[in-house]
Design an enzyme around this catalytic site. Structure first.
Site, mmCIF file in Angstrom:
data_model
loop_
_atom_site.group_PDB
_atom_site.id
_atom_site.type_symbol
_atom_site.label_atom_id
_atom_site.label_comp_id
_atom_site.label_asym_id
_atom_site.label_seq_id
_atom_site.Cartn_x
_atom_site.Cartn_y
_atom_site.Cartn_z
ATOM 1 N N ASP A 88 -9.325 -12.916 11.364
ATOM 2 C CA ASP A 88 -7.924 -13.134 12.213
ATOM 3 C C ASP A 88 -7.088 -13.788 10.974
ATOM 4 O O ASP A 88 -7.340 -13.491 9.728
ATOM 5 C CB ASP A 88 -8.314 -14.560 13.065
ATOM 6 C CG ASP A 88 -9.034 -15.757 12.224
ATOM 7 O OD1 ASP A 88 -9.064 -15.587 11.147
ATOM 8 O OD2 ASP A 88 -8.834 -16.653 12.876
ATOM 9 N N HIS A 105 -2.716 -6.129 9.645
ATOM 10 C CA HIS A 105 -4.020 -5.540 10.078
ATOM 11 C C HIS A 105 -4.294 -4.320 9.145
ATOM 12 O O HIS A 105 -5.448 -4.567 8.597
ATOM 13 C CB HIS A 105 -3.824 -4.639 11.479
ATOM 14 C CG HIS A 105 -3.560 -5.713 12.701
ATOM 15 N ND1 HIS A 105 -4.183 -6.871 12.797
ATOM 16 C CD2 HIS A 105 -2.540 -5.378 13.696
ATOM 17 C CE1 HIS A 105 -3.807 -7.058 13.962
ATOM 18 N NE2 HIS A 105 -2.792 -6.704 14.616
ATOM 19 N N LEU A 199 -27.440 -2.193 3.772
ATOM 20 C CA LEU A 199 -26.562 -2.880 4.656
ATOM 21 C C LEU A 199 -26.437 -2.778 6.000
ATOM 22 O O LEU A 199 -25.877 -1.432 6.266
ATOM 23 C CB LEU A 199 -25.250 -3.094 3.703
ATOM 24 C CG LEU A 199 -24.125 -3.917 4.623
ATOM 25 C CD1 LEU A 199 -24.499 -5.320 4.459
ATOM 26 C CD2 LEU A 199 -22.957 -3.819 3.859
HETATM 27 C C1 LIG Z 1 -12.862 -0.465 11.149
HETATM 28 C C2 LIG Z 1 -12.365 -1.904 11.328
HETATM 29 C C3 LIG Z 1 -13.469 -2.912 11.802
HETATM 30 C C4 LIG Z 1 -11.570 -2.470 10.835
HETATM 31 C C5 LIG Z 1 -10.787 -3.714 10.873
HETATM 32 C C6 LIG Z 1 -9.470 -3.933 11.354
HETATM 33 C C7 LIG Z 1 -8.917 -5.473 11.493
HETATM 34 C C8 LIG Z 1 -8.559 -6.012 10.232
HETATM 35 C C9 LIG Z 1 -9.070 -5.682 12.609
HETATM 36 C C10 LIG Z 1 -8.460 -7.098 13.004
HETATM 37 C C11 LIG Z 1 -7.697 -6.995 14.172
HETATM 38 C C12 LIG Z 1 -7.229 -8.217 14.817
HETATM 39 C C13 LIG Z 1 -6.998 -8.349 16.297
HETATM 40 C C14 LIG Z 1 -6.865 -9.488 14.163
HETATM 41 C C15 LIG Z 1 -6.665 -10.774 14.456
HETATM 42 O O1 LIG Z 1 -5.451 -11.152 13.728
HETATM 43 P P1 LIG Z 1 -3.953 -11.948 14.633
HETATM 44 O O2 LIG Z 1 -2.946 -10.754 14.877
HETATM 45 O O3 LIG Z 1 -4.796 -12.371 15.571
HETATM 46 O O4 LIG Z 1 -3.667 -12.820 13.432
HETATM 47 P P2 LIG Z 1 -3.338 -14.221 13.836
HETATM 48 O O5 LIG Z 1 -4.700 -15.064 13.796
HETATM 49 O O6 LIG Z 1 -2.512 -14.663 12.470
HETATM 50 O O7 LIG Z 1 -2.523 -14.098 14.929
#
Ligand SMILES: CC(C)=CCC/C(C)=C/CC/C(C)=C/COP(=O)(O)OP(=O)(O)O
Length: 708
Positions: A88, A105, A199
């Site tokens: 997050d 992201h 892993l």
């Molecule tokens: C291949 C793979 C598994 C890749 C991972 C990609 C990735 C980083 C996914 C996280 C997506 C996500 C919904 C994050 C939440 O951040 P948010 O927007 O809720 O941030 P906030 O907590 O600041 O609102």
């Protein structure tokens, strides 16, 4: 799911985005830099920039071409077997940097690459990444689509590296909702890597603990139905076996990291006591010396925190207990200013810093007069300077009149943070605004309007997830102001607001609208399903119209009181470490310390249940349904937000918005439409014009929320 099992230590990790930021490879923003992650620019300029993603893994690969050496300061024996990461904070990270959420992201993917590489190099066996929860489906469609593509392209581009490096991929979660191409890719990559054992990377997509419990129950039920299992044979193990998290040899994470750096602050004190004891025991068992001990982190602080102190104990008593381990040079037993009673926690300083290690090792978890005390290091203790009475008085006066005092209900006495000046209390209903005559006149017009204003950022912008998403639209304007060509935009916005003042802004018009609305809503009573809405509207109009009736004012002032108390706390206490300890203390007072004697497993479960609570509140706002509804409502707005926050010319957006408002003003086609429009409006009007509904809902939630 695993979070139901273990009191998982949470570790704060500063977002580890090194100089390599994928965002800078977006040609749309930084045309000069195109290495690494390539964002192709196809189709519509604004929409496609963050929607079409191709990854080139010539920079940082998931798997380690250059294994990271094991840090000398870590003990290999103490390394976790299973690390879980809640990914997050992407949005917040991007926001801080003035970037669109998609950039957050993408940066998250880079963090994941580094994590995989480290885990693989350091012998960690399982890494679970919570990438997309079932709750995330209510995000703007554009963002969801973007994320799905990001998952697919990222995993797809790494398959060869996973195979080469011995990394097994497992995906858990409700795959039924995933795009077909992603589903196919998952099946194929799982198959291709199933024999790898260095892993295991578990990716939780469309996953939540509740989802897992439900699917496990269904699976068990099916087995019973098919006569493969007898009802009486269902036990915890059976359920556990059916959980998707059971797809690994080490199903329970030893360490849970939130990349946002958020912490579960109110950890049960008993858990903390035990955690410290466990660390000490493990260090002793492993023969870890002073240099490598966890204590060394605090080598620059001679203070210890003591919690769970029996309330009758005095400074002298503490001195007697703690002097066993060295000369105590400062005792700050925190007392209530009004009553002088001990608050049950203290800060002590030793002359020799090393005494703190002894005190923590020996007195943490000790029983004093029937209570278990917690003794821990204090990182940076800032001795609070005693303020003289005059300064305190001045501060109190500046904070305004205590609302509870005005109602004759304040029980804080001299320790109250707000003014108890009789004269002021008689003259004012609104604290600092005492210059104006208040009672019965402009009660709703002045500060309240100010408070309602969505533009007033200082007014306690709620920070929880749901509220955050709902306030995005309101913050939208503020964010735009930070963009380049600020002054132009402000001008445009101002012109727009001015032009529309007649329509939307004036207090008079507002109250006329409220009147009309409440009149129309009276008819609504006849319609089934609209009753609640109408009741809400009634209440709202009563609040606005019945200035003379005290009821509205009282509720309102109660809310104001709560709010100002919160503001007060935030401003003067919340940030301080002391406050954190104080909250802990409240928790500790509620604890049944007999639990210390419990069987570790039961104990763990109890602690677990307790420690889950605060997080549940954080993650799962009161009314999930209503939040989802609201999220859906704001989806269109969020789409705009996600796509074009920093690109679309402001004037265009203002135009669009003004068109939307124009539509709002048109006569509703049907009652249902009207109701929908009423709801929508509260999210569209950024500048507080129709915030009353939102404010109202927010206040209601605040009132329902249990106070700490
Ligand atoms: C291949 C793979 C598994 C890749 C991972 C990609 C990735 C980083 C996914 C996280 C997506 C996500 C919904 C994050 C939440 O951040 P948010 O927007 O809720 O941030 P906030 O907590 O600041 O609102």
């Amino acid at each position: 799911m695993f979070s139901l099992r273990l009191p998982i230590p949470l570790v704060k990790t500063p977002p580890s985005f090194s100089s390599y930021s994928p965002y800078y490879h977006c040609p749309f923003h930084h045309p000069s830099q195109t290495r690494g992650l390539i964002v192709s620019k196809r189709g519509s300029a604004t929409a496609k920039c963050h929607a079409d993603v191709t990854l080139r893994h010539d920079r940082v690969s998931f798997a380690g071409e250059s294994p990271d050496p094991f840090p000398a300061e870590l003990a290999a024996e103490m390394m976790p077997k299973h690390v879980a990461v809640i990914m997050d904070g992407n949005g917040r990270w991007a926001k801080v940097k003035g970037l669109p959420p998609s950039a957050g992201h993408q940066a998250g993917v880079q963090s994941l690459r580094r994590m995989v590489r480290l885990c693989s190099s350091w012998g960690i066996k399982v890494l679970t990444v919570f990438a997309f929860s079932t709750d995330n489906w209510v995000r703007p469609k554009l963002e969801v689509d973007f994320l799905m593509r990001l998952f697919e392209t990222t995993i797809n581009s790494e398959v060869q590296a996973f195979k080469r490096e011995g990394i097994q991929i497992s995906v858990i979660g409700d795959s039924s909702k995933l795009p077909e191409s992603l589903k196919r890719m998952i099946v194929s990559v799982e198959e291709d890597t199933k024999h790898n054992s260095r892993l295991q990377l578990i990716v939780a997509l469309s996953y939540s603990g509740k989802y897992d419990v439900v699917q496990a129950c269904k699976s068990v039920a099916k087995k019973v139905k098919d006569d493969h299992l007898h009802l009486d044979d269902i036990n915890e193990n059976i359920i556990e076996q059916e959980l998707e998290t059971n797809c690994t040899e080490f199903p329970y994470p030893d360490l849970l990291i939130r990349t946002s750096g958020e912490l579960r602050r109110e950890m049960n004190p008993l858990t903390l006591v035990k955690r410290t004891q466990n660390i000490n025991a493990r260090e002793a068992a492993l023969g870890i010396g002073e240099q490598a001990s966890w204590h060394t982190k605090y080598k620059d602080s001679a203070y210890v925190f003591v919690g769970g102190i029996p309330f009758d104990l005095t400074e002298g008593d503490l001195l007697a207990v703690f002097a066993q381990y060295g000369e105590v040079v400062d005792v700050n037993l925190v007392r209530d200013k009004g009553t002088g009673k001990s608050k049950g926690f203290a800060f002590l300083a030793y002359e020799d810093q090393r005494s703190t290690n002894l005190a923590v090792d020996n007195l943490n978890g000790a029983q004093v007069l029937g209570r278990i005390i917690r003794v821990d290091h204090v990182d940076k203790y800032k001795k609070k300077e005693e303020e003289d009475e005059e300064t305190e008085r001045q501060k109190r006066e500046a904070r305004g009149v205590c609302r509870a005092f005005q109602r004759g209900e304040c029980t804080r006495g001299a320790s109250c943070k707000f003014s108890h000046d009789e004269q002021r209390a008689a003259n004012t209903g609104w604290g600092r605004e005492e210059d104006k005559p208040k009672w019965g006149h402009d009660k709703f017009e002045g500060p309240k309007k100010e408070r309602r204003s969505g533009n007033n950022q200082s007014n306690h912008i709620p920070e929880t997830r749901d509220r955050d998403s709902r306030t995005r639209a309101r913050n939208f304007d503020a964010e735009l102001d930070n963009q380049p060509k600020k002054s132009d935009r402000r001008e445009t916005a101002k012109r727009w607001h001015d032009n529309n003042d007649d329509k939307f802004e004036g207090r008079e018009n507002n109250s006329r609208r409220e009147e009309n609305r409440s009149r129309r809503h009276e008819d609504d009573d006849k319609f089934e399903g609209r009753e609640n809405n109408s009741r809400r509207e009634d209440k709202r109009s009563r609040r606005h119209e019945d200035d003379d009736k005290f009821e509205g004012r009282e509720n309102n002032s109660k809310r104001e009181e709560k709010r100002s108390r919160r503001h007060g706390d935030d401003e003067f206490e919340h940030k301080s470490r002391e406050d954190g300890y104080r909250r802990e203390e409240k928790g500790s007072r509620m604890d049944d310390y007999d639990g210390m004697e419990l069987e570790p497993k039961d104990q763990r479960r109890r602690e677990d249940k307790r420690s889950i609570k605060p997080d549940d509140v954080e993650f799962e706002p009161k009314s999930r349904d209503s939040d989802i509804r609201e999220d859906k409502k704001s989806r269109r707005r969020d789409d705009d937000d996600f796509l074009s926050k920093s690109r679309e010319p402001h004037s265009n957006r203002e135009d669009m918005r003004s068109r939307k408002h124009g539509e709002d003003e048109s006569a509703p086609k049907s009652r249902e439409n009207y109701a929908r429009k009423q709801d929508d409006r509260s999210y569209r009007n950024d500048s507080g014009r129709t915030e009353s509904k939102e404010r109202y809902d927010f206040d209601r939630r605040e009132e329902k929320r249990p106070r700490r």
